[in-house]
Design a protein around this motif. Sequence first.
Motif, PDB file in Angstrom:
ATOM      1  N   ASP A 171      -6.480  14.866 -18.706  1.00 21.87           N
ATOM      2  CA  ASP A 171      -7.249  15.445 -17.604  1.00 21.87           C
ATOM      3  C   ASP A 171      -8.058  14.363 -16.888  1.00 21.87           C
ATOM      4  O   ASP A 171      -8.143  14.354 -15.646  1.00 21.87           O
ATOM      5  N   LYS A 172      -8.612  13.428 -17.644  1.00 23.03           N
ATOM      6  CA  LYS A 172      -9.367  12.346 -17.017  1.00 23.03           C
ATOM      7  C   LYS A 172      -8.433  11.380 -16.282  1.00 23.03           C
ATOM      8  O   LYS A 172      -8.767  10.876 -15.199  1.00 23.03           O
ATOM      9  N   TRP A 173      -7.278  11.128 -16.865  1.00 25.50           N
ATOM     10  CA  TRP A 173      -6.322  10.253 -16.188  1.00 25.50           C
ATOM     11  C   TRP A 173      -5.854  10.850 -14.868  1.00 25.50           C
ATOM     12  O   TRP A 173      -5.664  10.123 -13.885  1.00 25.50           O
ATOM     13  N   LYS A 174      -5.670  12.150 -14.833  1.00 23.42           N
ATOM     14  CA  LYS A 174      -5.253  12.774 -13.571  1.00 23.42           C
ATOM     15  C   LYS A 174      -6.358  12.645 -12.519  1.00 23.42           C
ATOM     16  O   LYS A 174      -6.090  12.321 -11.345  1.00 23.42           O
ATOM     17  N   ARG A 175      -7.596  12.885 -12.911  1.00 21.70           N
ATOM     18  CA  ARG A 175      -8.694  12.716 -11.953  1.00 21.70           C
ATOM     19  C   ARG A 175      -8.811  11.261 -11.502  1.00 21.70           C
ATOM     20  O   ARG A 175      -9.126  10.984 -10.347  1.00 21.70           O
ATOM     21  N   PHE A 176      -8.560  10.353 -12.434  1.00 15.14           N
ATOM     22  CA  PHE A 176      -8.578   8.933 -12.106  1.00 15.14           C
ATOM     23  C   PHE A 176      -7.472   8.591 -11.103  1.00 15.14           C
ATOM     24  O   PHE A 176      -7.694   7.894 -10.113  1.00 15.14           O
ATOM     25  N   GLY A 177      -6.262   9.093 -11.352  1.00 10.16           N
ATOM     26  CA  GLY A 177      -5.152   8.819 -10.445  1.00 10.16           C
ATOM     27  C   GLY A 177      -5.409   9.325  -9.041  1.00 10.16           C
ATOM     28  O   GLY A 177      -5.168   8.610  -8.050  1.00 10.16           O
ATOM     29  N   TYR A 178      -5.936  10.536  -8.922  1.00  5.76           N
ATOM     30  CA  TYR A 178      -6.217  11.076  -7.589  1.00  5.76           C
ATOM     31  C   TYR A 178      -7.422  10.383  -6.941  1.00  5.76           C
ATOM     32  O   TYR A 178      -7.477  10.250  -5.712  1.00  5.76           O
ATOM     33  N   SER A 179      -8.363   9.920  -7.744  1.00  5.94           N
ATOM     34  CA  SER A 179      -9.502   9.181  -7.190  1.00  5.94           C
ATOM     35  C   SER A 179      -9.052   7.821  -6.664  1.00  5.94           C
ATOM     36  O   SER A 179      -9.556   7.354  -5.635  1.00  5.94           O
ATOM     37  N   MET A 180      -8.100   7.190  -7.360  1.00  7.38           N
ATOM     38  CA  MET A 180      -7.516   5.956  -6.838  1.00  7.38           C
ATOM     39  C   MET A 180      -6.778   6.217  -5.531  1.00  7.38           C
ATOM     40  O   MET A 180      -6.843   5.427  -4.583  1.00  7.38           O
ATOM     41  N   TYR A 238       0.819  -1.209   0.000  1.00  9.10           N
ATOM     42  CA  TYR A 238       0.000   0.000   0.000  1.00  9.10           C
ATOM     43  C   TYR A 238       0.853   1.259   0.000  1.00  9.10           C
ATOM     44  O   TYR A 238       0.562   2.237  -0.708  1.00  9.10           O
ATOM     45  N   ALA A 239       1.921   1.247   0.778  1.00 13.50           N
ATOM     46  CA  ALA A 239       2.796   2.424   0.820  1.00 13.50           C
ATOM     47  C   ALA A 239       3.372   2.714  -0.562  1.00 13.50           C
ATOM     48  O   ALA A 239       3.425   3.871  -1.008  1.00 13.50           O
ATOM     49  N   HIS A 240       3.781   1.671  -1.258  1.00  9.01           N
ATOM     50  CA  HIS A 240       4.366   1.854  -2.584  1.00  9.01           C
ATOM     51  C   HIS A 240       3.311   2.275  -3.604  1.00  9.01           C
ATOM     52  O   HIS A 240       3.555   3.154  -4.436  1.00  9.01           O
ATOM     53  N   ALA A 279      -3.973   7.829   6.484  1.00  5.35           N
ATOM     54  CA  ALA A 279      -5.195   7.924   5.684  1.00  5.35           C
ATOM     55  C   ALA A 279      -5.565   9.381   5.453  1.00  5.35           C
ATOM     56  O   ALA A 279      -5.851   9.797   4.321  1.00  5.35           O
ATOM     57  N   GLU A 280      -5.568  10.161   6.498  1.00  3.96           N
ATOM     58  CA  GLU A 280      -5.913  11.581   6.375  1.00  3.96           C
ATOM     59  C   GLU A 280      -4.964  12.296   5.429  1.00  3.96           C
ATOM     60  O   GLU A 280      -5.386  13.097   4.579  1.00  3.96           O
ATOM     61  N   SER A 281      -3.676  12.020   5.550  1.00  5.28           N
ATOM     62  CA  SER A 281      -2.687  12.681   4.704  1.00  5.28           C
ATOM     63  C   SER A 281      -2.928  12.381   3.228  1.00  5.28           C
ATOM     64  O   SER A 281      -2.917  13.291   2.381  1.00  5.28           O
ATOM     65  N   TRP A 282      -3.155  11.127   2.901  1.00  8.60           N
ATOM     66  CA  TRP A 282      -3.351  10.754   1.499  1.00  8.60           C
ATOM     67  C   TRP A 282      -4.690  11.254   0.962  1.00  8.60           C
ATOM     68  O   TRP A 282      -4.791  11.656  -0.204  1.00  8.60           O
ATOM     69  N   LEU A 301      -7.502   4.311  -1.966  1.00  8.87           N
ATOM     70  CA  LEU A 301      -6.474   3.608  -1.207  1.00  8.87           C
ATOM     71  C   LEU A 301      -6.188   4.304   0.119  1.00  8.87           C
ATOM     72  O   LEU A 301      -5.925   3.634   1.135  1.00  8.87           O
ATOM     73  N   GLY A 302      -6.242   5.626   0.125  1.00  3.51           N
ATOM     74  CA  GLY A 302      -6.043   6.344   1.376  1.00  3.51           C
ATOM     75  C   GLY A 302      -7.118   6.024   2.393  1.00  3.51           C
ATOM     76  O   GLY A 302      -6.834   5.781   3.573  1.00  3.51           O
TER      77      GLY A 302
END
Length: 523
Positions: A207-216, A174-176, A232-235, A220-221
Amino acid sequence: MKKTLSILFTGSALLLAGCDSGFEELNKDPNAVTADRFNPAYLFTTGQYNTAKGDETTSLNYAEPFVQHMATLSNVGIFDFQGDKYVYHKGNNEAMWKGTYNANAGSSKLIEDVIALSKDKPQYHNLYHMARIWKTVIYHRLTDMYGDVPYFEANQGYYQQIYKPKYDAQKDIYAHMLTELEDATAKLDASKTLYSSADIVYAGKIDKWKRFGYSMMLRLGMRLSKVDPAAAESWVKKAYAGGVFTSFEDNMFIRGADKAGTQEVLTNGQSWTLSVSGRSPGKIAKTFFDYMKSHNDPRLKHTVAVYTDPTNVATKNTDPAVQKGMPNGLDRITLPNDPSYDPKAPGQEHQFSGVNRDVFAKLDGPRMLLTYGEVQLLLAEAAVRGWIPGDAAQFYRNGVTGAMKSLQQYDVSATITDAEITAYLTANPFVGIADKEKAFEQINSEYWVATFLNGYESYANVRRSGYPKLTPINYPDNETGGTYPRRLRYPDDEPVLNADNYNAAVARQGADSFKTRVWWDKP
């Protein structure tokens, strides 16, 4: 004479050396596919597709009945949803693992190859970072189902001659994954090659990939909320600041590529869709049906159907008023003793509601992997916890709205109107943040509904949040003794093929059983 021979030998040596230096080029096949000529984008397409199409039996047969979305009467057979009884079925227990690590077409193997072939090559800049993000999609589902798994050394037989990879602790995985999401998402660059034809999800739209990456990153956070709230809060804060999904049109899903279904049968024997459409598939669980009916949920009429003739779609009835869900944990012997059973109804299992095949069983329909509705509901919980600014009630409303609007992506006939959504939210308003546990229960119960048929995610979130509160079943000879299952077992051949690393994982994590909790699933 000696001088003459010396000259001859020297000349021969030079001739041989000269010839040898040309043999290498002479023997190269100009048409051969080599690492420096092969475009890894081709592998990326297949890796994406196989993520959705390679392991669906584990989700349907275990995760979906574990969370009581689905139920069945049978406890044996390939389509009999063994998670309903908490019983062991080798093939369905292992399908996700095998689909991930398969040496030829496993999703993780394909994506690892993309990463290896595109790294440090400017022409593949975005492809490399897309593959890094996609790797987290694959591995977070795998580790959530089994716990510690091969990660850092996985698929390195060709590259590093590692044929028995060690199992990595879920905490380290998870950290990685989170740091990979942070770095890869930030480095996506719309000014570079987009690989729109290779990307079957977002067609290379950065733009969609960036939103996808942050949504992932958000998903996980939030998974760490019990085991490491500070992390969890930090992520979650990083994800929210980065920019997550903004509408249901950002939903991350993969459509089936074969409308006729021919290739599905050839490659998979039977597909997820054909399983749902069969004569005796799993039915809608009573727990799920009753929850939606008690809330007068407009999604219910599009989700369920009763087929008096299971082989004929035209015979379906989608009116919830004349339908019912099947209780979990029953078989054909115990069913007649259950109050839900109507001895006058035709058949046994077919008096219960099944999945509406016109909506969810289309061969070219979508397999939802991450949706706007889920993202907004996670933000609602984060706001209740005080981790992010914003109105938890608005996030909740956005989440419910997004989940309902997502149905139209399965089929236009399943469109929920704005009036129906407003009526639902009026009748089921957000409970507020004064009682956090009630807020968590409401939010995560809606998350459970929103992740219908995304069994991996629904099962993970039920374990993480504890909601909805599901009553475990206790079928004879089940794997847990009637307690709620916390994971799946490792494949039967792992103790033989990778004994030392398997034993190390079991010693660290706990017994290789359905009862052992994964790292983030803290009691």
